[in-house]
Design an enzyme around this catalytic site. Structure first.
Site, PDB file in Angstrom:
ATOM      1  N   HIS A   1     -38.178 -10.830 -36.975  1.00 51.78           N
ATOM      2  CA  HIS A   1     -38.597 -11.358 -35.880  1.00 51.78           C
ATOM      3  C   HIS A   1     -37.761 -12.803 -36.884  1.00 51.78           C
ATOM      4  CE1 HIS A   1     -39.556 -14.323 -32.746  1.00 51.78           C
ATOM      5  NE2 HIS A   1     -39.552 -14.885 -33.480  1.00 51.78           N
ATOM      6  N   LEU A   2     -36.634 -12.888 -36.793  1.00 52.40           N
ATOM      7  CA  LEU A   2     -35.838 -13.851 -37.488  1.00 52.40           C
ATOM      8  C   LEU A   2     -35.205 -15.085 -36.837  1.00 52.40           C
ATOM      9  CD1 LEU A   2     -34.080 -11.521 -39.782  1.00 52.40           C
ATOM     10  CD2 LEU A   2     -35.746 -12.240 -40.336  1.00 52.40           C
TER      11      LEU A   2
ATOM     12  N   ASP B   1     -50.854 -14.524 -30.276  1.00 49.95           N
ATOM     13  CA  ASP B   1     -49.963 -14.350 -31.062  1.00 49.95           C
ATOM     14  C   ASP B   1     -50.154 -13.467 -32.751  1.00 49.95           C
ATOM     15  OD1 ASP B   1     -47.848 -15.994 -30.066  1.00 49.95           O
ATOM     16  OD2 ASP B   1     -47.329 -16.747 -31.745  1.00 49.95           O
TER      17      ASP B   1
ATOM     18  N   LYS C   1     -43.016 -24.814 -21.632  1.00 50.09           N
ATOM     19  CA  LYS C   1     -42.693 -23.423 -21.186  1.00 50.09           C
ATOM     20  C   LYS C   1     -43.175 -22.404 -20.103  1.00 50.09           C
ATOM     21  CE  LYS C   1     -39.939 -23.399 -25.637  1.00 50.09           C
ATOM     22  NZ  LYS C   1     -39.743 -22.292 -26.957  1.00 50.09           N
TER      23      LYS C   1
END
EC number: 2.7.2.1
Length: 408
Positions: A208-209, A148, A14
């Site tokens: 964060h779902l 992350d 990406k």
């Protein structure tokens, strides 16, 4: 400054090219099925013009070469040559304990990323492939690595250590690391602005779902706990991941089903969560539809998910000693009013109240709480690419200033 943001997965790449003058994407693209048959590149320009091309993409390097062609294409491109790109920001899933912030890429950073291959075997190797391809195709362009895990390195030891023999931590780094850090950091910053308070004075719970879900307790802009652990398997129930379960279930199921460690890992990561419970799908929209038609297992899967999130929110209200705001972000958090309602119903006694009409609004930044809610509830679309681009710009510019200040 123009920053190219790259997120290289095992079979995908990406990318976004972002103009940092107004922080807007010039082009957004995706290389799919890298190393697999029927690979394709798609790119959408800022004006909506779209390129879509089936092309053989045997490696990440070839995929990046196609990205270069797409960005500089006379008809569909947005730049004349790659020299217009001032820096590249790469998402890397795991930075271990070494990185508390993003880092300018060099040989030492590369070695550290490779050292974490054992900790993130599905993510760090393809992340590194994207970095290596970029270094070959764009030599001399500064690259910044955004981890992350970095945001969660501010957790205290009592939050990140497991009650296992200490030598397992010393020998193998067995501890909680947490993930989705770039997203949690970004939405916590946005929430502070919406609260009208300096982030140093805030207590925020960020949810964060998505297909993968994690929750973080953020105090003064720093993560002090998060639901994912040594791997992204820990925490709340997810699309295909079981989340936190009694560890004794693992050897029990291995014995009963005659599974290897790899097979039980696949069972917990790929075949569990709401997919495993419902037997239908890991897509929450499918489950909503099935539940509305009376499918009891779909309803159960949704309730398990919502309850697991609600429970962690309760834990973090205790950890933070209250909160200024709860934030919902990512695919489900931003777009599913029904899931948000399931999670927050029954928390009125803790001062959390939502406006039913505002909660129906999808995918935009909004305060969905009622005026008398003592804890604000925000929906904030995440923008990890912009967050990576900002970190990249800051580090590259800081490095340039340092070089200028050093006498020759």
């Amino acid at each position: 400054m123009k920053v190219l943001v790259i997120n290289a997965g095992s079979s995908s790449l990406k990318y976004q090219l972002i103009d940092m003058i107004n922080e807007s994407p010039l082009a957004v693209g995706l290389c799919e099925r890298v190393g697999i048959d029927n690979s394709i590149i798609t790119q959408k320009r800022f004006d909506g013009k779209k390129l879509e091309k089936q092309v053989d993409l045997p490696t990440h390097r070839v995929a990046l070469e196609e990205v270069v062609k797409a960005l500089t294409d006379p008809e569909f491109g947005v730049i004349t040559d790659m020299g217009e790109i001032n820096a590249v920001g790469h998402r890397v899933v795991h930075g271990g304990e070494k990185f508390t912030t993003s880092a300018l890429f060099d040989a030492g950073v590369e070695e550290a990323i490779r050292d974490c291959f054992d900790l993130a075997p599905l993510h760090n190797p393809p992340n590194m492939m994207g970095i290596s391809a970029c270094a070959e195709i764009m030599p001399g362009t500064p690259m910044v690595i955004v981890f992350d895990t970095a945001f969660h390195q501010t957790m205290p030891a009592y939050a990140y250590m497991y009650a296992l023999p200490y030598d397992l931590y010393e020998k193998y780094g067995v501890r909680k690391y947490g993930f989705h850090g770039t997203s949690h950091k970004y939405v916590a910053g946005r929430a502070a602005l919406m609260l009208g308070k300096p982030i140093e004075d805030t207590k925020i719970i960020t949810c964060h779902l998505g297909n993968g879900s994690s929750i973080a307790a953020v105090k003064g802009g720093k993560s002090i706990d998060t639901s994912m652990g040594f791997t992204p398997l820990e925490g709340v129930a997810m699309g295909t991941r079981c989340g936190s379960i009694d560890p004794a279930v693992v050897p029990f199921v291995m014995d009963k089903e005659s599974l290897s460690s790899r097979e039980v890992d696949t069972l917990m990561n790929k075949k569990s969560g709401v997919l495993g419970v419902s037997g239908i799908s890991n897509d929450f929209r499918d489950l909503d539809e099935a539940a509305s038609h009376g499918n009891e297992r779909a309803e159960l899967a949704l309730e398990i998910f919502a309850y697991s999130v609600k429970r962690v929110i309760g834990e973090y209200l205790a950890v933070l000693n209250g909160a200024d705001a709860i934030v919902f972000t990512a695919g489900i958090g931003e777009n599913s009013a029904s899931i948000r309602k399931r999670i927050l119903t029954g928390l009125e006694g803790l001062g959390i109240k939502i406006d039913e009409e505002k909660n129906k609004i999808r995918g935009q930044e909004i305060d969905i709480s009622t005026p008398d809610s003592s804890i604000r509830v925000f929906v904030i679309p995440t923008n990890e690419e912009l967050a990576i681009a900002r970190e990249t710009k800051e580090i590259v510019e800081t490095e340039a200033k340092l070089r200028k200040s050093v006498p020759v």
